[in-house]
Design a protein around this motif. Structure first.
Motif, mmCIF file in Angstrom:
data_model
loop_
_atom_site.group_PDB
_atom_site.id
_atom_site.type_symbol
_atom_site.label_atom_id
_atom_site.label_comp_id
_atom_site.label_asym_id
_atom_site.label_seq_id
_atom_site.Cartn_x
_atom_site.Cartn_y
_atom_site.Cartn_z
ATOM 1 N N GLN A 194 70.762 -13.954 3.454
ATOM 2 C CA GLN A 194 71.205 -13.038 2.402
ATOM 3 C C GLN A 194 70.028 -12.355 1.700
ATOM 4 O OE1 GLN A 194 73.277 -14.615 -1.153
ATOM 5 N NE2 GLN A 194 74.966 -13.277 -0.571
ATOM 6 N N ALA A 195 68.943 -13.091 1.488
ATOM 7 C CA ALA A 195 67.785 -12.503 0.796
ATOM 8 C C ALA A 195 67.201 -11.340 1.582
ATOM 9 C CB ALA A 195 66.718 -13.570 0.566
ATOM 10 N N VAL A 196 67.121 -11.494 2.907
ATOM 11 C CA VAL A 196 66.591 -10.419 3.755
ATOM 12 C C VAL A 196 67.579 -9.258 3.795
ATOM 13 C CG1 VAL A 196 65.855 -9.793 6.090
ATOM 14 C CG2 VAL A 196 65.243 -12.022 5.139
ATOM 15 N N LYS A 197 68.864 -9.563 3.911
ATOM 16 C CA LYS A 197 69.887 -8.510 3.923
ATOM 17 C C LYS A 197 69.801 -7.641 2.668
ATOM 18 C CE LYS A 197 73.601 -10.771 6.571
ATOM 19 N NZ LYS A 197 74.984 -11.301 6.471
ATOM 20 N N HIS A 198 69.733 -8.307 1.513
ATOM 21 C CA HIS A 198 69.707 -7.566 0.258
ATOM 22 C C HIS A 198 68.449 -6.714 0.134
ATOM 23 C CE1 HIS A 198 72.784 -10.294 -2.024
ATOM 24 N NE2 HIS A 198 73.288 -9.697 -0.971
ATOM 25 N N MET A 199 67.319 -7.272 0.565
ATOM 26 C CA MET A 199 66.056 -6.534 0.484
ATOM 27 C C MET A 199 66.132 -5.245 1.304
ATOM 28 S SD MET A 199 62.293 -7.661 1.846
ATOM 29 C CE MET A 199 62.463 -9.296 1.112
ATOM 30 N N ALA B 158 59.134 5.114 0.091
ATOM 31 C CA ALA B 158 58.041 4.707 0.974
ATOM 32 C C ALA B 158 57.425 3.388 0.516
ATOM 33 C CB ALA B 158 56.971 5.794 1.024
ATOM 34 N N LEU B 159 57.272 3.258 -0.792
ATOM 35 C CA LEU B 159 56.710 2.031 -1.353
ATOM 36 C C LEU B 159 57.620 0.840 -1.060
ATOM 37 C CD1 LEU B 159 54.357 0.953 -3.077
ATOM 38 C CD2 LEU B 159 55.742 1.415 -5.099
ATOM 39 N N ALA B 160 58.915 1.035 -1.241
ATOM 40 C CA ALA B 160 59.869 -0.046 -0.986
ATOM 41 C C ALA B 160 59.908 -0.406 0.501
ATOM 42 C CB ALA B 160 61.263 0.379 -1.456
ATOM 43 N N ALA B 161 59.897 0.607 1.373
ATOM 44 C CA ALA B 161 59.949 0.347 2.817
ATOM 45 C C ALA B 161 58.699 -0.388 3.284
ATOM 46 C CB ALA B 161 60.105 1.663 3.572
ATOM 47 N N GLY B 162 57.538 0.045 2.806
ATOM 48 C CA GLY B 162 56.293 -0.600 3.208
ATOM 49 C C GLY B 162 56.207 -2.048 2.755
ATOM 50 N N SER C 235 58.773 -4.242 4.708
ATOM 51 C CA SER C 235 58.396 -4.461 6.107
ATOM 52 C C SER C 235 57.308 -5.514 6.229
ATOM 53 C CB SER C 235 57.932 -3.149 6.738
ATOM 54 O OG SER C 235 56.689 -2.731 6.206
ATOM 55 N N LEU C 236 56.332 -5.476 5.332
ATOM 56 C CA LEU C 236 55.259 -6.466 5.372
ATOM 57 C C LEU C 236 55.793 -7.862 5.029
ATOM 58 C CD1 LEU C 236 52.315 -4.503 3.709
ATOM 59 C CD2 LEU C 236 52.636 -5.012 6.116
ATOM 60 N N GLN C 237 56.730 -7.916 4.107
ATOM 61 C CA GLN C 237 57.281 -9.209 3.719
ATOM 62 C C GLN C 237 58.136 -9.808 4.840
ATOM 63 O OE1 GLN C 237 59.012 -9.229 -0.135
ATOM 64 N NE2 GLN C 237 59.756 -11.323 -0.007
ATOM 65 N N VAL C 238 58.955 -8.976 5.495
ATOM 66 C CA VAL C 238 59.826 -9.471 6.560
ATOM 67 C C VAL C 238 59.028 -9.836 7.807
ATOM 68 C CG1 VAL C 238 61.700 -8.844 8.138
ATOM 69 C CG2 VAL C 238 61.854 -8.242 5.716
ATOM 70 N N HIS C 239 58.052 -9.033 8.154
ATOM 71 C CA HIS C 239 57.252 -9.296 9.360
ATOM 72 C C HIS C 239 56.260 -10.442 9.164
ATOM 73 C CE1 HIS C 239 58.764 -5.400 10.778
ATOM 74 N NE2 HIS C 239 58.373 -5.771 11.981
ATOM 75 N N GLY C 240 55.829 -10.660 7.926
ATOM 76 C CA GLY C 240 54.836 -11.696 7.697
ATOM 77 C C GLY C 240 53.474 -11.256 8.197
ATOM 78 N N ALA C 241 52.717 -12.176 8.765
ATOM 79 C CA ALA C 241 51.333 -11.908 9.161
ATOM 80 C C ALA C 241 51.219 -10.833 10.233
ATOM 81 C CB ALA C 241 50.669 -13.194 9.645
ATOM 82 N N ILE C 242 52.225 -10.724 11.107
ATOM 83 C CA ILE C 242 52.138 -9.736 12.189
ATOM 84 C C ILE C 242 52.094 -8.320 11.630
ATOM 85 C CG2 ILE C 242 54.631 -9.431 12.524
ATOM 86 C CD1 ILE C 242 54.106 -9.310 15.506
ATOM 87 N N GLY C 243 52.627 -8.134 10.431
ATOM 88 C CA GLY C 243 52.601 -6.803 9.820
ATOM 89 C C GLY C 243 51.217 -6.354 9.420
#
Length: 378
Positions: free
Chosen positions: A282-287, A331-335, A338-346
């Motif tokens: 749910q946390a990822v969905k909402h983000m 753009a700020l929200a998307a960036g 994306s970094l938070q969901v991808h983790g280190a690979i981002g």
């Protein structure tokens, strides 16, 4: 909004433009991939612009008499969004928006015949040099001078953050031909060829890796017919160009934000943790839902601004400012998401997701600059 006339954005216009130009861009995936391949293999931006010229993209917003397709800034906006989405390595914005559309606004018939036809054919790269040490894009910041010399003008000064100047054939330079109590008076625009004597171009470092340059002019001589518009009356022309450029960059930023969101959603669907896809949490969905809302909100504003500018609506300046805020926040929200969901690979530069860093950096810069300019006005 009381006292401000707004410009309606009819549904038929949206449907018509999206059908004509989004379909046009997506119809040529092989040729677009060729543009990227030319860049990766070390091909010059001249080859890239030539391919774009063949596709007819550079002529979208220019009249048919110069080799264009007779569209307007609204039509160009849909194409700019796709260019931003794909991070196309081409000086399209600087050539078509900064250079070509400014010539269409105030250039002489001879200048239009020479420059616009070459832009439509993809055989010339242009840019505009406005910003100086204050980086404010305001008339008081223009300190470069242009003095009458031998029937022409001699230009001296330093310009900063000039996009694609290293590849440009012609640079439009804003310089002061006279001074007075009003800083907006006495500013002129000149066409300066890239090979002119006394012109030095040096790459600048930028947080988002944009292709920006420092342009130093040391007694650069240009003929009298190099002036765009009337001597000393260029600021209204420049102001319109800045407004149009703001909207254009917002549209490109929107395309980038949408691409980052799409990549992040795709990753969240495939990345598993605790026996299930992380996108099911749910946390990822909402983000990601919040990012989608911001992106759609920005899309509404940036294309409204493009429509207002294309049709000279009274509220075009307001619409461009609103688009800037909305696009930067998206753009700020998307960036960040994306970094938070991808983790280190981002964080890996080898991945296309590294564009998230550029999105965040550019969005933060734009928002801070907007606040700084407001404080200076107060």
């Amino acid at each position: 909004m009381t006292g401000v006339q707004t410009c309606a954005l009819p549904i038929w216009w949206v449907d018509n433009v999206l059908m004509r130009f989004t379909e046009l861009v997506m119809t040529f995936p092989t040729l677009f991939a060729l543009i990227i391949l030319v860049s990766i293999l070390g091909g010059s931006v001249f080859n890239i612009m030539w391919i774009i010229g063949i596709l007819g993209w550079t002529g979208v917003a220019f009249p048919e008499q110069y080799g264009g397709t007779g569209g307007n800034f609204s039509d160009l906006g849909v194409l700019l969004e796709e260019i931003g989405r794909s991070l196309a390595p081409a000086p399209f914005f600087s050539t078509a928006v900064l250079g070509g559309m400014t010539v269409m606004d105030a250039g002489s018939d001879a200048q239009k015949d020479e420059l616009i036809s070459r832009i439509c054919a993809g055989t010339i790269i242009m840019t505009m040099a406005i910003s100086e040490s204050g980086a404010a894009n305001e008339p008081w910041d223009i300190q470069a001078t242009a003095s009458p010399q031998g029937g022409g003008f001699q230009i001296s000064g330093t310009k900063l953050f000039v996009p694609d100047a290293g590849a440009a054939d012609t640079i439009m330079v804003a310089a002061r031909t006279s001074s007075g109590s009003d800083p907006a008076e006495g500013i002129s625009l000149f066409l300066v060829p890239a090979g002119a004597g006394g012109l030095n171009i040096t790459p600048m470092q930028s947080v988002g890796n944009e292709r920006v340059f420092e342009v130093i002019l040391e007694n650069v001589s240009v003929p009298a017919d190099a002036v765009i518009g009337t001597v000393g009356e260029a600021w209204p022309i420049i102001e319109r160009t800045i407004m149009r450029a703001t909207a254009a960059q917002c549209i490109e930023m929107l395309g980038g934000a949408q691409a980052v969101l799409d990549m992040t959603v795709e990753y969240a669907k495939g990345r598993t943790q605790f026996g299930r896809a992380i996108g099911s949490f749910q946390a990822v969905k909402h983000m990601l839902a919040d990012v989608m809302v911001k992106t759609e909100y920005a899309r509404s504003h940036v294309h409204r601004a493009a429509y207002s500018i294309a049709h000279d609506a009274p509220a075009r300046s307001v619409d461009a400012s609103m688009a800037k805020i909305a696009a930067c926040e998206a753009a700020l929200a998307a960036g960040r998401a994306s970094l938070q969901v991808h983790g280190a690979i981002g964080d890996r530069k080898s991945t296309r997701l590294n564009s998230s860093h550029a999105l965040i950096s550019y969005a933060v810069f734009c928002l801070k600059k907007k606040k700084k300019n407001r404080r200076q006005q107060v």
